[in-house]
Design an enzyme around this catalytic site. Structure first.
Site, PDB file in Angstrom:
ATOM      1  N   CYS A 104     -22.248 -73.309  48.773  1.00 46.21           N
ATOM      2  CA  CYS A 104     -23.589 -72.806  48.406  1.00 46.21           C
ATOM      3  C   CYS A 104     -24.700 -73.677  48.998  1.00 46.21           C
ATOM      4  CB  CYS A 104     -23.758 -72.773  46.891  1.00 46.21           C
ATOM      5  SG  CYS A 104     -22.456 -71.909  46.029  1.00 46.21           S
ATOM      6  N   HIS A 122     -26.226 -71.789  40.587  1.00 44.85           N
ATOM      7  CA  HIS A 122     -25.528 -70.562  40.970  1.00 44.85           C
ATOM      8  C   HIS A 122     -24.520 -70.253  39.880  1.00 44.85           C
ATOM      9  CE1 HIS A 122     -23.271 -67.579  43.042  1.00 44.85           C
ATOM     10  NE2 HIS A 122     -22.287 -68.365  43.442  1.00 44.85           N
ATOM     11  N   HIS A 124     -21.640 -67.351  38.119  1.00 44.64           N
ATOM     12  CA  HIS A 124     -20.817 -66.152  38.252  1.00 44.64           C
ATOM     13  C   HIS A 124     -20.771 -65.430  36.911  1.00 44.64           C
ATOM     14  CE1 HIS A 124     -18.279 -67.542  41.995  1.00 44.64           C
ATOM     15  NE2 HIS A 124     -19.580 -67.520  42.235  1.00 44.64           N
ATOM     16  N   GLU A 148     -39.226 -60.541  24.885  1.00 41.43           N
ATOM     17  CA  GLU A 148     -39.799 -61.868  24.611  1.00 41.43           C
ATOM     18  C   GLU A 148     -39.303 -62.929  25.603  1.00 41.43           C
ATOM     19  OE1 GLU A 148     -42.185 -62.494  22.648  1.00 41.43           O
ATOM     20  OE2 GLU A 148     -42.148 -64.677  22.376  1.00 41.43           O
ATOM     21  N   HIS A 204     -21.118 -60.457  42.405  1.00 40.50           N
ATOM     22  CA  HIS A 204     -20.858 -61.888  42.623  1.00 40.50           C
ATOM     23  C   HIS A 204     -21.532 -62.771  41.557  1.00 40.50           C
ATOM     24  CE1 HIS A 204     -20.809 -65.358  45.828  1.00 40.50           C
ATOM     25  NE2 HIS A 204     -20.812 -65.842  44.595  1.00 40.50           N
TER      26      HIS A 204
HETATM   27  C1  LIG Z   1     -13.731 -68.244  43.050  1.00 39.46           C
HETATM   28  S1  LIG Z   1     -15.118 -68.972  43.749  1.00 39.46           S
HETATM   29  C2  LIG Z   1     -15.467 -68.130  45.279  1.00 39.46           C
HETATM   30  C3  LIG Z   1     -16.557 -68.767  46.105  1.00 39.46           C
HETATM   31  C4  LIG Z   1     -17.878 -68.759  45.399  1.00 39.46           C
HETATM   32  O1  LIG Z   1     -18.394 -67.706  45.029  1.00 39.46           O
HETATM   33  C5  LIG Z   1     -18.576 -69.986  45.107  1.00 39.46           C
HETATM   34  O2  LIG Z   1     -19.609 -69.982  44.426  1.00 39.46           O
HETATM   35  C6  LIG Z   1     -18.022 -71.245  45.682  1.00 39.46           C
HETATM   36  O3  LIG Z   1     -18.799 -72.347  45.393  1.00 39.46           O
HETATM   37  P1  LIG Z   1     -18.294 -73.812  45.807  1.00 39.46           P
HETATM   38  O4  LIG Z   1     -19.370 -74.696  45.264  1.00 39.46           O
HETATM   39  O5  LIG Z   1     -16.981 -74.048  45.096  1.00 39.46           O
HETATM   40  O6  LIG Z   1     -18.145 -73.890  47.289  1.00 39.46           O
HETATM   41 ZN   LIG Z   2     -20.425 -67.895  44.153  1.00 42.17          ZN
END
Ligand SMILES: CSCCC(=O)C(=O)COP(=O)(O)O
Ligand SMILES: [Zn+2]
Length: 244
Positions: A104, A122, A124, A148, A204
């Site tokens: 990332c 970031h 998920h 709110e 994602h």
């Molecule tokens: C199952 S994680 C797939 C890759 C991804 O979406 C991600 O955010 C990877 O982040 P990283 O910091 O592990 O490179």
């Molecule tokens: Zn990711």
């Protein structure tokens, strides 16, 4: 390592008894985010910029178990975007064999360079992912009003907080095979939606930033709440915008 630092100087960049030191914070926050389901299965994370240094977790490791000695440090001033595999200047690479900086990294860099952010998260989160699945496929943004928690979100992620009667809009971009290939799509969405505090990635997750790690975290929490309630509203066939 092209930093010119001695080994001791480079190690000192991540060793501190101060719990507020970015290398300690990233480890603590990833443990908290894991419990929220935001960084399970190694994905997701947080990067913090402090002064001229950017602190990053390693890629593809259990984020809830990282230690300060696993943290990468890059100078914020880079001649080009620090894409994985490209030439860049590290101040510190962990000595543990085989560790790579987060995939990332160039996406976090978008938040640092385009919004002057101090931190980028970031996740998920399934709330974010489910929302991108429930909205029409052609939707290039998520909009919600009269909630709110909108008041906990800042214009562009770094400006004034929104008001109850403002409509929050978060762009949605398509996912790519590899994380780093999201970089240009994220930058284009940030240009098109300068007031957006985050970027959703269909199927994602989400990228959220703020002036500081505290603001990035509270905004990520407010947004996750709004994504969750929006999912429930969509399933209940309630409109997301308006108060009727
Ligand atoms: C199952 S994680 C797939 C890759 C991804 O979406 C991600 O955010 C990877 O982040 P990283 O910091 O592990 O490179
Ligand atoms: Zn990711």
């Amino acid at each position: 390592m092209a930093s010119g630092l001695t080994h001791e100087q480079a190690e000192a960049l991540v060793q501190s008894h101060d719990p507020e030191h970015p290398a300690n914070l990233i480890c603590d926050l990833c443990r908290d985010f894991y419990k929220l389901g935001w960084v399970t299965g190694t994905g997701g994370g947080i990067s913090i910029r402090k002064g001229e240094h950017v602190y990053l977790a390693p890629s593809g490791v259990q984020k809830e178990r990282i230690k300060p000695e696993h943290i990468f440090v890059l100078p914020f001033a880079q001649s080009s975007l620090p894409k994985p595999g490209s030439q860049r200047d590290f101040l510190r690479i962990p000595s543990k064999e085989g560790l790579k900086e987060s995939a990332c990294t160039p996406l976090f860099w978008n938040a640092f360079t385009m919004r002057n952010a101090g931190a980028c998260i970031h996740t998920h989160s399934q709330h974010a992912v489910m929302l991108t699945l429930l909205l029409p496929r052609e939707a290039d943004s998520f909009k919600i009003s009269h909630q709110e928690m909108i008041k906990g979100v800042r214009l562009g992620g770094v400006g004034k907080t929104l008001r109850f009667f403002d409509t929050l809009e978060v762009p949605i971009i398509e996912n790519t095979a590899d994380e780093e290939d999201l970089t240009e799509g994220m930058a284009a969405a940030m240009e098109k939606f300068p007031d957006a505090p985050a970027i959703l990635v269909r199927r994602h997750g989400v990228y959220v930033w703020g002036n500081t790690w505290e603001q990035a975290k509270t905004q990520a929490e407010c947004l996750d709440y709004l994504f969750e309630i929006a999912v429930k509203m969509l399933l209940a066939k309630l409109p997301l915008v308006g108060d009727n």
